[in-house]
Motif scaffolding. Structure first.
Motif, PDB file in Angstrom:
ATOM      1  N   UNK A   1      53.722  31.547  20.954  1.00  0.00           N
ATOM      2  CA  UNK A   1      52.831  31.235  22.083  1.00  0.00           C
ATOM      3  C   UNK A   1      51.402  31.022  21.601  1.00  0.00           C
ATOM      4  N   UNK A   2      50.948  31.893  20.673  1.00  0.00           N
ATOM      5  CA  UNK A   2      49.583  31.728  20.136  1.00  0.00           C
ATOM      6  C   UNK A   2      49.441  30.424  19.370  1.00  0.00           C
ATOM      7  N   UNK A   3      50.483  30.058  18.607  1.00  0.00           N
ATOM      8  CA  UNK A   3      50.433  28.814  17.837  1.00  0.00           C
ATOM      9  C   UNK A   3      50.359  27.597  18.765  1.00  0.00           C
ATOM     10  N   UNK A   4      51.137  27.647  19.904  1.00  0.00           N
ATOM     11  CA  UNK A   4      51.053  26.545  20.865  1.00  0.00           C
ATOM     12  C   UNK A   4      49.669  26.447  21.472  1.00  0.00           C
ATOM     13  N   UNK A   5      49.078  27.625  21.796  1.00  0.00           N
ATOM     14  CA  UNK A   5      47.719  27.614  22.341  1.00  0.00           C
ATOM     15  C   UNK A   5      46.722  27.045  21.329  1.00  0.00           C
ATOM     16  N   UNK A   6      46.871  27.424  20.070  1.00  0.00           N
ATOM     17  CA  UNK A   6      45.966  26.918  19.024  1.00  0.00           C
ATOM     18  C   UNK A   6      46.118  25.411  18.870  1.00  0.00           C
TER      19      UNK A   6
ATOM     20  N   UNK B   1      43.226  22.759  19.395  1.00  0.00           N
ATOM     21  CA  UNK B   1      42.838  21.806  18.342  1.00  0.00           C
ATOM     22  C   UNK B   1      42.875  20.384  18.869  1.00  0.00           C
ATOM     23  N   UNK B   2      43.898  20.064  19.698  1.00  0.00           N
ATOM     24  CA  UNK B   2      43.992  18.707  20.265  1.00  0.00           C
ATOM     25  C   UNK B   2      42.786  18.412  21.152  1.00  0.00           C
ATOM     26  N   UNK B   3      42.419  19.401  22.005  1.00  0.00           N
ATOM     27  CA  UNK B   3      41.260  19.196  22.877  1.00  0.00           C
ATOM     28  C   UNK B   3      39.978  19.024  22.071  1.00  0.00           C
ATOM     29  N   UNK B   4      39.810  19.877  21.058  1.00  0.00           N
ATOM     30  CA  UNK B   4      38.600  19.769  20.227  1.00  0.00           C
ATOM     31  C   UNK B   4      38.556  18.440  19.482  1.00  0.00           C
ATOM     32  N   UNK B   5      39.746  17.970  19.032  1.00  0.00           N
ATOM     33  CA  UNK B   5      39.790  16.686  18.331  1.00  0.00           C
ATOM     34  C   UNK B   5      39.393  15.541  19.247  1.00  0.00           C
ATOM     35  N   UNK B   6      39.923  15.562  20.488  1.00  0.00           N
ATOM     36  CA  UNK B   6      39.558  14.523  21.462  1.00  0.00           C
ATOM     37  C   UNK B   6      38.066  14.591  21.772  1.00  0.00           C
ATOM     38  N   UNK B   7      37.540  15.829  21.943  1.00  0.00           N
ATOM     39  CA  UNK B   7      36.107  15.969  22.225  1.00  0.00           C
ATOM     40  C   UNK B   7      35.258  15.463  21.052  1.00  0.00           C
ATOM     41  N   UNK B   8      35.696  15.755  19.828  1.00  0.00           N
ATOM     42  CA  UNK B   8      34.959  15.276  18.651  1.00  0.00           C
ATOM     43  C   UNK B   8      34.985  13.760  18.577  1.00  0.00           C
ATOM     44  N   UNK B   9      36.163  13.160  18.873  1.00  0.00           N
ATOM     45  CA  UNK B   9      36.233  11.703  18.873  1.00  0.00           C
ATOM     46  C   UNK B   9      35.332  11.098  19.926  1.00  0.00           C
ATOM     47  N   UNK B  10      35.290  11.721  21.124  1.00  0.00           N
ATOM     48  CA  UNK B  10      34.404  11.217  22.186  1.00  0.00           C
ATOM     49  C   UNK B  10      32.940  11.309  21.762  1.00  0.00           C
ATOM     50  N   UNK B  11      32.585  12.447  21.130  1.00  0.00           N
ATOM     51  CA  UNK B  11      31.193  12.615  20.678  1.00  0.00           C
ATOM     52  C   UNK B  11      30.842  11.569  19.624  1.00  0.00           C
ATOM     53  N   UNK B  12      31.768  11.329  18.680  1.00  0.00           N
ATOM     54  CA  UNK B  12      31.495  10.325  17.648  1.00  0.00           C
ATOM     55  C   UNK B  12      31.332   8.932  18.245  1.00  0.00           C
ATOM     56  N   UNK B  13      32.188   8.564  19.229  1.00  0.00           N
ATOM     57  CA  UNK B  13      32.066   7.250  19.870  1.00  0.00           C
ATOM     58  C   UNK B  13      30.750   7.139  20.636  1.00  0.00           C
ATOM     59  N   UNK B  14      30.342   8.242  21.321  1.00  0.00           N
ATOM     60  CA  UNK B  14      29.076   8.222  22.047  1.00  0.00           C
ATOM     61  C   UNK B  14      27.902   8.062  21.082  1.00  0.00           C
ATOM     62  N   UNK B  15      27.965   8.801  19.952  1.00  0.00           N
ATOM     63  CA  UNK B  15      26.887   8.678  18.960  1.00  0.00           C
ATOM     64  C   UNK B  15      26.833   7.268  18.383  1.00  0.00           C
ATOM     65  N   UNK B  16      28.021   6.686  18.103  1.00  0.00           N
ATOM     66  CA  UNK B  16      28.061   5.326  17.556  1.00  0.00           C
ATOM     67  C   UNK B  16      27.485   4.321  18.544  1.00  0.00           C
ATOM     68  N   UNK B  17      27.858   4.446  19.817  1.00  0.00           N
ATOM     69  CA  UNK B  17      27.321   3.526  20.833  1.00  0.00           C
ATOM     70  C   UNK B  17      25.813   3.690  20.957  1.00  0.00           C
ATOM     71  N   UNK B  18      25.347   4.942  20.981  1.00  0.00           N
ATOM     72  CA  UNK B  18      23.902   5.186  21.063  1.00  0.00           C
ATOM     73  C   UNK B  18      23.187   4.658  19.835  1.00  0.00           C
ATOM     74  N   UNK B  19      23.819   4.798  18.650  1.00  0.00           N
ATOM     75  CA  UNK B  19      23.230   4.274  17.413  1.00  0.00           C
ATOM     76  C   UNK B  19      23.128   2.748  17.449  1.00  0.00           C
ATOM     77  N   UNK B  20      24.188   2.080  17.950  1.00  0.00           N
ATOM     78  CA  UNK B  20      24.175   0.613  18.018  1.00  0.00           C
ATOM     79  C   UNK B  20      23.177   0.103  19.046  1.00  0.00           C
TER      80      UNK B  20
END
Length: 307
Positions: A235-240, A244-263
């Motif tokens: 159960x703990x491994x599934x939660x982790x 991790x999936x949520x954090x990865x999606x959030x990191x990808x969103x942040x990177x895309x936002x930074x890239x758009x703001x940079x451009x």
């Protein structure tokens, strides 16, 4: 070399570094027609372009002199390398000879030390053998009477031909006696050990069955606990993984936002990798800071002009 001043008289620093602006020298200049002011500004731009061209020519000539000096240094380096390569075999040969001589001298020194050590050991062994010889001679003198007694027995007996036969017979009988005594002791020890094992087995049989039952119950309890722990960790491994999936999606969103703001905001400054988010944020911050400074300067200049 001190940098030349390319600003004509009557010009001051503008709203951006390196961009001059003209300060009206009097009220008449402020009231000049726009066409005259435009011609005056074009003339000043031509003067600035001429000064910049002169500075550029001077820079090109300096670069040419440095390039010639660099070629000379490279030629000198190649010449020194050639000399080094020519003398390298001789240097290596001398080093090899020196190493061989040192090795040979060290080998001779080690051999001399080894011989001295062997000589000392031989001398010590000689002294030990002399002491042993003296001790044996003393024992011979002490046991001489026994030898004479054996000789008298051989002369009186018809079974033995010499004293060695008597000693051989004695040693044989003594060894047989020692062997029989050892066999008796070993047999008795084996009998006692077997009796002890039998009594221990009869006494511990019931206790071992009870102990095995207790161990089986303990192992079953440990198995149930391990299964519960497995479910908990799954159960703990599934939660982790979900986290991790949520954090990865959030990191990808942040990177895309930074890239758009940079451009959208950052000024081009060389080739920036698409995944270099830190560098992109730095350039965006610099661009926003520069824009804020320029905006503040324009506001201040506007206030001054209206005042």
């Amino acid at each position: 070399m001190e940098p030349r001043s390319l600003k004509p008289a009557g010009w001051v620093q503008g709203y951006a570094p390196g961009v001059p602006c003209r300060r009206p020298s009097s009220i008449q200049e402020r009231r000049l027609p726009p066409i005259l002011r435009l011609l005056e500004r074009r003339q000043e731009d031509l003067q600035l372009q001429g000064a910049l061209a002169a500075e550029r020519e001077e820079g090109h000539s300096t670069i040419g002199v440095l390039a010639l000096r660099w070629e000379e240094l490279r030629a000198q380096e190649a010449e020194l390398k050639g000399h080094l390569l020519r003398f390298q075999p001789h240097i290596a040969e001398k080093e090899v000879k020196c190493l061989q001589a040192v090795k040979k001298a060290k080998g001779a020194q080690d051999l001399c030390k080894l011989k001295e050590q062997q000589l000392r050991l031989l001398q010590e062994e000689q002294q030990s053998l002399l002491k042993r010889k003296k001790k044996i001679q003393t024992q011979i003198q002490q046991y001489r009477k026994f030898y004479d007694y054996l000789e008298s027995i051989v002369e009186a007996s018809e079974e033995f031909q010499c004293s060695d036969d008597v000693l051989s017979r004695f040693h044989t009988l003594f060894a047989t006696s020692q062997y029989l005594q050892q066999v008796v002791q070993d047999t008795q020890a084996s009998i006692d050990q077997t009796k002890g094992q039998l009594s221990s087995f009869l006494e511990d049989n019931s206790d071992k069955m009870q102990q095995l039952d207790n161990q089986l119950g303990q192992l079953q309890a440990d198995l149930e606990q391990a299964q519960n722990q497995r479910l908990l960790w799954e159960a703990r491994w599934g939660h982790i993984q979900n986290l991790v999936t949520k954090k990865t999606l959030l990191l990808g969103t942040i990177k895309m936002a930074v890239l758009n703001l940079f451009q959208c905001i950052a000024m081009p400054s060389g080739i920036i990798a698409m995944d270099d988010t830190v560098r992109q944020l730095e350039l965006v911050r610099m661009g926003l800071t520069g824009a804020s400074h320029r905006l503040q300067f324009c506001i201040i200049q506007g206030i001054k002009m209206w005042s």
